[in-house]
Design a protein around this motif. Structure first.
Motif, PDB file in Angstrom:
ATOM      1  N   LYS A  50     -22.542 -20.890  -4.696  1.00  0.00           N
ATOM      2  CA  LYS A  50     -23.223 -20.622  -3.250  1.00  0.00           C
ATOM      3  C   LYS A  50     -22.450 -20.160  -2.406  1.00  0.00           C
ATOM      4  O   LYS A  50     -23.023 -19.141  -1.933  1.00  0.00           O
ATOM      5  N   ALA A  51     -21.412 -20.673  -2.468  1.00  0.00           N
ATOM      6  CA  ALA A  51     -20.015 -20.136  -1.459  1.00  0.00           C
ATOM      7  C   ALA A  51     -19.769 -18.779  -1.757  1.00  0.00           C
ATOM      8  O   ALA A  51     -20.375 -17.405  -0.824  1.00  0.00           O
ATOM      9  N   ARG A  52     -19.682 -17.938  -2.974  1.00  0.00           N
ATOM     10  CA  ARG A  52     -19.586 -16.996  -4.105  1.00  0.00           C
ATOM     11  C   ARG A  52     -20.758 -16.288  -3.894  1.00  0.00           C
ATOM     12  O   ARG A  52     -20.707 -14.520  -2.802  1.00  0.00           O
ATOM     13  N   TRP A  53     -22.260 -16.433  -3.852  1.00  0.00           N
ATOM     14  CA  TRP A  53     -23.616 -15.710  -3.294  1.00  0.00           C
ATOM     15  C   TRP A  53     -22.874 -15.625  -1.566  1.00  0.00           C
ATOM     16  O   TRP A  53     -23.639 -14.709  -1.364  1.00  0.00           O
ATOM     17  N   GLY A  54     -22.888 -16.826  -1.099  1.00  0.00           N
ATOM     18  CA  GLY A  54     -23.284 -16.626   0.427  1.00  0.00           C
ATOM     19  C   GLY A  54     -22.444 -15.564   1.248  1.00  0.00           C
ATOM     20  O   GLY A  54     -22.883 -14.215   1.715  1.00  0.00           O
ATOM     21  N   LEU A  55     -20.786 -14.831   0.017  1.00  0.00           N
ATOM     22  CA  LEU A  55     -19.785 -14.237   0.720  1.00  0.00           C
ATOM     23  C   LEU A  55     -20.527 -12.311   0.081  1.00  0.00           C
ATOM     24  O   LEU A  55     -20.323 -11.900   0.601  1.00  0.00           O
ATOM     25  N   ILE A  56     -21.120 -12.824  -0.908  1.00  0.00           N
ATOM     26  CA  ILE A  56     -21.348 -11.288  -1.336  1.00  0.00           C
ATOM     27  C   ILE A  56     -22.903 -10.990  -1.107  1.00  0.00           C
ATOM     28  O   ILE A  56     -23.190  -9.663  -0.499  1.00  0.00           O
ATOM     29  N   LEU A  57     -23.639 -11.673  -0.669  1.00  0.00           N
ATOM     30  CA  LEU A  57     -25.020 -11.141   0.512  1.00  0.00           C
ATOM     31  C   LEU A  57     -24.006 -11.051   2.151  1.00  0.00           C
ATOM     32  O   LEU A  57     -25.457 -10.089   2.785  1.00  0.00           O
ATOM     33  N   GLN A 113     -37.525 -16.905   0.837  1.00  0.00           N
ATOM     34  CA  GLN A 113     -36.374 -17.180   2.594  1.00  0.00           C
ATOM     35  C   GLN A 113     -36.560 -16.338   3.059  1.00  0.00           C
ATOM     36  O   GLN A 113     -36.192 -14.917   2.334  1.00  0.00           O
ATOM     37  N   LEU A 114     -36.524 -15.956   4.698  1.00  0.00           N
ATOM     38  CA  LEU A 114     -35.968 -14.307   4.946  1.00  0.00           C
ATOM     39  C   LEU A 114     -35.250 -15.296   6.369  1.00  0.00           C
ATOM     40  O   LEU A 114     -35.959 -16.377   6.869  1.00  0.00           O
ATOM     41  N   HIS A 115     -33.944 -15.017   6.443  1.00  0.00           N
ATOM     42  CA  HIS A 115     -33.290 -15.064   6.714  1.00  0.00           C
ATOM     43  C   HIS A 115     -32.872 -13.814   7.790  1.00  0.00           C
ATOM     44  O   HIS A 115     -32.588 -12.911   7.577  1.00  0.00           O
ATOM     45  N   GLU A 150     -35.122 -21.951  13.703  1.00  0.00           N
ATOM     46  CA  GLU A 150     -34.521 -21.354  14.605  1.00  0.00           C
ATOM     47  C   GLU A 150     -32.981 -21.812  14.300  1.00  0.00           C
ATOM     48  O   GLU A 150     -32.680 -22.461  13.355  1.00  0.00           O
ATOM     49  N   ARG A 151     -31.754 -20.143  14.177  1.00  0.00           N
ATOM     50  CA  ARG A 151     -31.269 -20.616  12.500  1.00  0.00           C
ATOM     51  C   ARG A 151     -30.089 -21.725  12.534  1.00  0.00           C
ATOM     52  O   ARG A 151     -29.628 -22.111  12.273  1.00  0.00           O
ATOM     53  N   ASP A 152     -29.955 -22.309  14.669  1.00  0.00           N
ATOM     54  CA  ASP A 152     -29.188 -23.689  14.979  1.00  0.00           C
ATOM     55  C   ASP A 152     -29.356 -24.821  14.057  1.00  0.00           C
ATOM     56  O   ASP A 152     -28.876 -26.007  14.002  1.00  0.00           O
ATOM     57  N   LEU A 161     -25.496 -20.065   3.307  1.00  0.00           N
ATOM     58  CA  LEU A 161     -25.902 -18.812   3.970  1.00  0.00           C
ATOM     59  C   LEU A 161     -25.383 -18.958   5.948  1.00  0.00           C
ATOM     60  O   LEU A 161     -26.219 -17.382   6.190  1.00  0.00           O
ATOM     61  N   SER A 162     -24.377 -19.626   6.368  1.00  0.00           N
ATOM     62  CA  SER A 162     -24.608 -19.497   7.539  1.00  0.00           C
ATOM     63  C   SER A 162     -23.819 -18.313   7.624  1.00  0.00           C
ATOM     64  O   SER A 162     -23.992 -18.693   9.304  1.00  0.00           O
ATOM     65  N   THR A 163     -22.984 -18.119   7.297  1.00  0.00           N
ATOM     66  CA  THR A 163     -22.487 -16.941   8.133  1.00  0.00           C
ATOM     67  C   THR A 163     -23.022 -15.176   8.015  1.00  0.00           C
ATOM     68  O   THR A 163     -22.123 -14.052   8.184  1.00  0.00           O
ATOM     69  N   LEU A 164     -24.255 -15.766   6.832  1.00  0.00           N
ATOM     70  CA  LEU A 164     -24.421 -14.624   6.782  1.00  0.00           C
ATOM     71  C   LEU A 164     -24.385 -13.681   7.812  1.00  0.00           C
ATOM     72  O   LEU A 164     -24.031 -12.363   7.865  1.00  0.00           O
ATOM     73  N   PHE A 165     -24.766 -14.285   8.938  1.00  0.00           N
ATOM     74  CA  PHE A 165     -24.818 -12.653  10.230  1.00  0.00           C
ATOM     75  C   PHE A 165     -23.151 -13.170  11.962  1.00  0.00           C
ATOM     76  O   PHE A 165     -24.123 -12.806  12.777  1.00  0.00           O
ATOM     77  N   GLU A 166     -22.538 -13.462  10.769  1.00  0.00           N
ATOM     78  CA  GLU A 166     -21.094 -13.812  11.819  1.00  0.00           C
ATOM     79  C   GLU A 166     -21.116 -12.249  12.005  1.00  0.00           C
ATOM     80  O   GLU A 166     -21.179 -11.738  11.929  1.00  0.00           O
ATOM     81  N   PRO A 167     -20.551 -12.353  13.604  1.00  0.00           N
ATOM     82  CA  PRO A 167     -19.919 -11.247  13.776  1.00  0.00           C
ATOM     83  C   PRO A 167     -18.250 -10.215  12.936  1.00  0.00           C
ATOM     84  O   PRO A 167     -17.535 -11.124  12.107  1.00  0.00           O
ATOM     85  N   LEU A 168     -17.896  -9.210  12.775  1.00  0.00           N
ATOM     86  CA  LEU A 168     -17.409  -8.638  12.632  1.00  0.00           C
ATOM     87  C   LEU A 168     -16.083  -9.073  13.483  1.00  0.00           C
ATOM     88  O   LEU A 168     -15.682  -8.781  14.270  1.00  0.00           O
TER      89      LEU A 168
END
Length: 203
Positions: A50-57, A113-115, A150-152, A161-168
């Motif tokens: 899950k950690a690996r695929w979280g990064l990939i996505l 799931q739609l994130h 809500e995401r929170d 998938l919590s880091t999916l939309f973290e800012p650059l």
């Protein structure tokens, strides 16, 4: 993007991919403003997977500047109804015991799931199988597993998938995570998947 329409479209895609199969495929769909990109997922069994695929996505989403990512996967669940839906059950006869045990057993479930940046749209469907060949022939919606968050407020099961939309990071700043994301984008399974859905048949 009309998100309510998008989740309905994704449900249709997920069910079409699973229909007639022995197992529904695990996959992610990265939804950019212009195209949709498929990434087949090989495993989500362990925390490391899950950690690996979280990064990939996250890498794929950033690469195409997408505002949404969908995840489609099969799983077993024992949740059948929301607590508010619980009703006193009638007395069971001996003849009903076997049926009762089947009803209380785990459910072969397809999750969609739609994130998005603000919300997570979650739908769950029981997979109906042909008794003889065990292939998937239909779906039954599970209301208790069809919720928007809500995401929170999302359940912990989506934390990978919590880091999916973290800012650059700031311009010129490079972190260890960013170097790992860059390496992941070079993996064949990621780079080969980043074709528009309608173009995949050509590659």
């Amino acid at each position: 993007m009309n998100q309510s329409m998008a989740i309905d479209d994704l449900v249709s895609v997920a069910q079409a991919e699973a229909m007639g199969e022995l197992d529904a495929p695990m996959m992610a769909i990265v939804l950019s403003s212009d195209q949709s990109y498929d990434l087949p997922i090989n495993s989500l069994e362990t925390d490391a997977d899950k950690a690996r695929w979280g990064l990939i996505l996250r890498a794929a989403r950033e690469h195409v500047e997408a505002d949404a990512v969908a995840v489609l996967y099969p799983a077993w669940t024992t949740i059948r109804r929301k607590p508010a839906d619980e009703q006193p059950e009638p007395e069971q006869t001996a003849a009903d015991e076997e049926s009762r045990e089947d009803e209380n057993g785990p459910i072969d479930t397809l999750f969609v799931q739609l994130h998005t940046r603000d919300r997570i749209y979650w739908r769950g469907f029981e997979q109906i199988r042909d008794p003889r060949h065990q292939r998937i022939i239909g779906f039954r919606r599970i209301k208790a597993l069809s919720t928007d968050y809500e995401r929170d407020d999302a359940p912990s099961v989506t934390s990978w998938l919590s880091t999916l939309f973290e800012p650059l990071p700031d311009e010129g700043e490079e972190t260890e995570v960013d170097r790992e994301l860059s390496d992941l984008l070079e993996e064949p399974e990621v780079s080969a998947a980043l074709y528009p859905r309608q173009m995949r048949s050509l590659h």
